[in-house]
Design a protein around this motif. Sequence first.
Motif, PDB file in Angstrom:
ATOM      1  N   THR A 206      62.184  20.630  28.515  1.00 40.43           N
ATOM      2  CA  THR A 206      61.466  20.906  30.010  1.00 40.43           C
ATOM      3  C   THR A 206      62.726  21.482  30.817  1.00 40.43           C
ATOM      4  OG1 THR A 206      61.313  17.683  29.189  1.00 40.43           O
ATOM      5  CG2 THR A 206      61.678  18.692  31.261  1.00 40.43           C
ATOM      6  N   GLN A 207      64.507  21.564  30.450  1.00 31.80           N
ATOM      7  CA  GLN A 207      65.084  21.155  31.312  1.00 31.80           C
ATOM      8  C   GLN A 207      64.575  23.522  31.713  1.00 31.80           C
ATOM      9  OE1 GLN A 207      68.900  21.360  30.823  1.00 31.80           O
ATOM     10  NE2 GLN A 207      69.711  22.171  33.078  1.00 31.80           N
TER      11      GLN A 207
ATOM     12  N   HIS B  65      51.714  26.220  30.673  1.00 31.51           N
ATOM     13  CA  HIS B  65      52.166  25.123  31.595  1.00 31.51           C
ATOM     14  C   HIS B  65      51.616  23.719  31.330  1.00 31.51           C
ATOM     15  CE1 HIS B  65      54.601  23.229  34.562  1.00 31.51           C
ATOM     16  NE2 HIS B  65      53.125  23.058  35.376  1.00 31.51           N
TER      17      HIS B  65
ATOM     18  N   TRP C 149      62.106  24.781  31.119  1.00 34.73           N
ATOM     19  CA  TRP C 149      60.422  25.478  31.022  1.00 34.73           C
ATOM     20  C   TRP C 149      60.915  25.135  33.012  1.00 34.73           C
ATOM     21  CZ3 TRP C 149      57.322  28.901  30.403  1.00 34.73           C
ATOM     22  CH2 TRP C 149      55.822  28.273  30.447  1.00 34.73           C
ATOM     23  N   LEU C 150      60.944  23.729  33.315  1.00 33.82           N
ATOM     24  CA  LEU C 150      61.120  23.831  34.855  1.00 33.82           C
ATOM     25  C   LEU C 150      62.246  24.368  35.838  1.00 33.82           C
ATOM     26  CD1 LEU C 150      60.056  20.131  34.791  1.00 33.82           C
ATOM     27  CD2 LEU C 150      58.708  22.040  35.104  1.00 33.82           C
ATOM     28  N   ASN C 151      62.371  24.748  34.721  1.00 32.90           N
ATOM     29  CA  ASN C 151      63.838  25.815  35.661  1.00 32.90           C
ATOM     30  C   ASN C 151      63.448  26.698  35.576  1.00 32.90           C
ATOM     31  OD1 ASN C 151      65.179  23.215  36.067  1.00 32.90           O
ATOM     32  ND2 ASN C 151      66.525  23.340  35.170  1.00 32.90           N
TER      33      ASN C 151
ATOM     34  N   MET D  28      53.384  20.521  29.440  1.00 27.05           N
ATOM     35  CA  MET D  28      52.645  19.203  30.182  1.00 27.05           C
ATOM     36  C   MET D  28      52.338  18.332  29.933  1.00 27.05           C
ATOM     37  SD  MET D  28      54.649  19.929  33.323  1.00 27.05           S
ATOM     38  CE  MET D  28      55.975  20.829  31.920  1.00 27.05           C
TER      39      MET D  28
ATOM     40  N   GLN E 297      60.790  29.140  33.866  1.00 22.80           N
ATOM     41  CA  GLN E 297      59.455  29.193  32.661  1.00 22.80           C
ATOM     42  C   GLN E 297      60.206  30.034  31.827  1.00 22.80           C
ATOM     43  OE1 GLN E 297      59.949  29.765  36.472  1.00 22.80           O
ATOM     44  NE2 GLN E 297      59.848  27.520  36.377  1.00 22.80           N
TER      45      GLN E 297
END
Length: 211
Positions: free
Chosen positions: A186-187, A132, A189-191, A136, A193
């Motif tokens: 981004t989508q 993570h 990973w954030l939604n 990031m 993982q």
Amino acid sequence: MKGYRISVLRHGMTEANEKGIYIGSTDLPLSDKGAADLAAKMDEFDYPTVHRVYSSPLKRCIETAEILFPYTELCPVDDLRELNFGDFENKSIDELAKRADYNQWLRGGKESRPPNGESLEELTARTYKALHAVIMDMMESGLTHCAMITHGGIISNMLSCFGIPKYPPTQITAEAGGGFDIIVTTQMWLNSQAFEILGYCPYDRIPDEEY
């Protein structure tokens, strides 16, 4: 949508690796043969050009990064260190084979840990934390391709837990100086993982065309 690519690579060999001895938290350097093998791989295969190298802080990974990516910014990430094998550290499989606690650990699940060591569950938690942080940092810095130098156990765990498609850990092992390319948005990973496993790294060298 922009994708962020990471070449996840295992460090070169140490003397303990060559002898089949468990080393996790033990901070050993590359062996002479391990360093030479990495140099030979660079002659045989193509390693990617990357913007930054994230590395386990242990010597064998730092030295691998300096050989494979000598002119690239190096950022140590503490949570990319290998599993702590506790009382099994610096012992060979032959030494441990008759120990009840060793065999119990091999048969155990994610919560099982070596005496005074670290469980697979704990490893997974800090692997996620490291991944993570790297993702990031890449997104914030606008870096679209970076490398990660870490350990065999970390790579198998990372890809089996967070990678798509799903593979058991035994099918996604990395050899010394080798590993896998992954890509994440981004989508994703954030939604979820999750990241996509693209294939092997380094890459087969395409021979020059003969004229």
